[in-house]
Design a protein around this motif. Structure first.
Motif, short mmCIF file in Angstrom:
data_model
loop_
_atom_site.label_atom_id
_atom_site.label_comp_id
_atom_site.label_asym_id
_atom_site.label_seq_id
_atom_site.Cartn_x
_atom_site.Cartn_y
_atom_site.Cartn_z
N HIS A 1 -2.00 2.98 -15.96
CA HIS A 1 -0.96 2.29 -15.19
C HIS A 1 -1.09 2.62 -13.69
O HIS A 1 -1.02 1.73 -12.84
N HIS A 2 -1.28 3.90 -13.39
CA HIS A 2 -1.43 4.30 -11.99
C HIS A 2 -2.66 3.64 -11.37
O HIS A 2 -2.62 3.20 -10.22
N LEU A 3 -3.74 3.55 -12.12
CA LEU A 3 -4.95 2.89 -11.62
C LEU A 3 -4.70 1.41 -11.37
O LEU A 3 -5.21 0.84 -10.41
N LYS A 4 -3.91 0.78 -12.23
CA LYS A 4 -3.58 -0.64 -12.04
C LYS A 4 -2.79 -0.83 -10.74
O LYS A 4 -3.04 -1.77 -9.98
N VAL A 5 -1.85 0.06 -10.48
CA VAL A 5 -1.07 -0.02 -9.24
C VAL A 5 -1.99 0.12 -8.03
O VAL A 5 -1.89 -0.64 -7.06
N LEU A 6 -2.91 1.08 -8.08
CA LEU A 6 -3.86 1.27 -6.99
C LEU A 6 -4.78 0.05 -6.83
O LEU A 6 -5.11 -0.35 -5.72
N ARG A 7 -5.17 -0.53 -7.96
CA ARG A 7 -6.03 -1.72 -7.92
C ARG A 7 -5.27 -2.90 -7.33
O ARG A 7 -5.79 -3.62 -6.47
N ASP A 8 -4.03 -3.10 -7.76
CA ASP A 8 -3.21 -4.20 -7.23
C ASP A 8 -2.95 -4.05 -5.74
O ASP A 8 -2.78 -5.04 -5.03
N ALA A 9 -2.93 -2.82 -5.25
CA ALA A 9 -2.72 -2.56 -3.82
C ALA A 9 -4.01 -2.73 -3.01
O ALA A 9 -3.99 -2.62 -1.79
N GLY A 10 -5.12 -2.97 -3.70
CA GLY A 10 -6.39 -3.16 -3.01
C GLY A 10 -7.09 -1.88 -2.63
O GLY A 10 -8.02 -1.90 -1.82
N LEU A 11 -6.68 -0.76 -3.23
CA LEU A 11 -7.29 0.52 -2.88
C LEU A 11 -8.47 0.89 -3.78
O LEU A 11 -9.37 1.60 -3.34
N VAL A 12 -8.44 0.45 -5.02
CA VAL A 12 -9.55 0.73 -5.93
C VAL A 12 -10.03 -0.56 -6.58
O VAL A 12 -9.32 -1.57 -6.61
N VAL A 13 -11.24 -0.50 -7.09
CA VAL A 13 -11.87 -1.62 -7.79
C VAL A 13 -12.19 -1.14 -9.20
O VAL A 13 -12.53 0.03 -9.40
N SER A 14 -12.09 -2.05 -10.16
CA SER A 14 -12.45 -1.71 -11.53
C SER A 14 -13.57 -2.62 -12.01
O SER A 14 -13.65 -3.78 -11.60
N MET B 1 0.83 -1.19 0.00
CA MET B 1 0.00 0.00 0.00
C MET B 1 0.87 1.25 0.00
O MET B 1 0.56 2.21 -0.69
N ALA B 2 1.96 1.21 0.75
CA ALA B 2 2.84 2.37 0.82
C ALA B 2 3.47 2.65 -0.54
O ALA B 2 3.56 3.80 -0.96
N LYS B 3 3.88 1.60 -1.25
CA LYS B 3 4.45 1.79 -2.58
C LYS B 3 3.43 2.39 -3.53
O LYS B 3 3.76 3.23 -4.36
N ALA B 4 2.19 1.95 -3.42
CA ALA B 4 1.15 2.46 -4.31
C ALA B 4 0.92 3.95 -4.09
O ALA B 4 0.62 4.68 -5.03
N LEU B 5 1.08 4.40 -2.86
CA LEU B 5 0.84 5.80 -2.54
C LEU B 5 2.12 6.63 -2.55
O LEU B 5 2.10 7.80 -2.17
N ALA B 6 3.22 6.04 -3.01
CA ALA B 6 4.49 6.77 -3.07
C ALA B 6 4.52 7.79 -4.21
O ALA B 6 5.35 8.68 -4.19
N ASP B 7 3.62 7.65 -5.16
CA ASP B 7 3.59 8.57 -6.30
C ASP B 7 2.50 9.61 -6.08
O ASP B 7 1.35 9.25 -5.81
N PRO B 8 2.81 10.90 -6.20
CA PRO B 8 1.81 11.94 -5.96
C PRO B 8 0.60 11.87 -6.89
O PRO B 8 -0.51 12.20 -6.49
N ILE B 9 0.80 11.40 -8.11
CA ILE B 9 -0.35 11.28 -9.03
C ILE B 9 -1.31 10.23 -8.52
O ILE B 9 -2.53 10.41 -8.57
N ARG B 10 -0.80 9.12 -7.98
CA ARG B 10 -1.69 8.08 -7.45
C ARG B 10 -2.46 8.59 -6.25
O ARG B 10 -3.64 8.27 -6.08
#
Length: 79
Positions: free
Chosen positions: A42-55, A1-10
């Motif tokens: 790509h950013h959405l995929k990272v967020l999805r893989d981290a369990g933060l968003v659903v598609s 989760m921390a890696k997913a949120l390491a990017d300001p755009i995410r």
């Protein structure tokens, strides 16, 4: 989760999804950022893989929203 949120755009994408009622298409997010559609995806995929968003795919479009309880998990993780 921390890696997913390491990017300001995410972090910004997650905030937009959090404030937007319902589901949001990538095509609605692209104009909000100074990056290409594949980069937003790509950013959405990272967020999805981290369990933060659903598609959810509907026809040709993919819609995203914050996973229920994900922000609670994030708050717990930060505490």
């Amino acid at each position: 989760m921390a890696k997913a949120l390491a990017d300001p755009i995410r972090v910004q994408i997650l905030d937009v999804l959090r404030r937007h009622p319902g589901k949001t298409c990538v095509c609605e997010l692209v104009p909000l950022f100074d990056v290409s559609q594949p980069t937003v995806s790509h950013h959405l995929k990272v967020l999805r893989d981290a369990g933060l968003v659903v598609s959810e795919k509907q026809g040709l479009w993919v819609f995203y929203y914050v996973r229920p309880g994900a922000l609670d998990r994030l708050s717990g993780w930060l505490a």
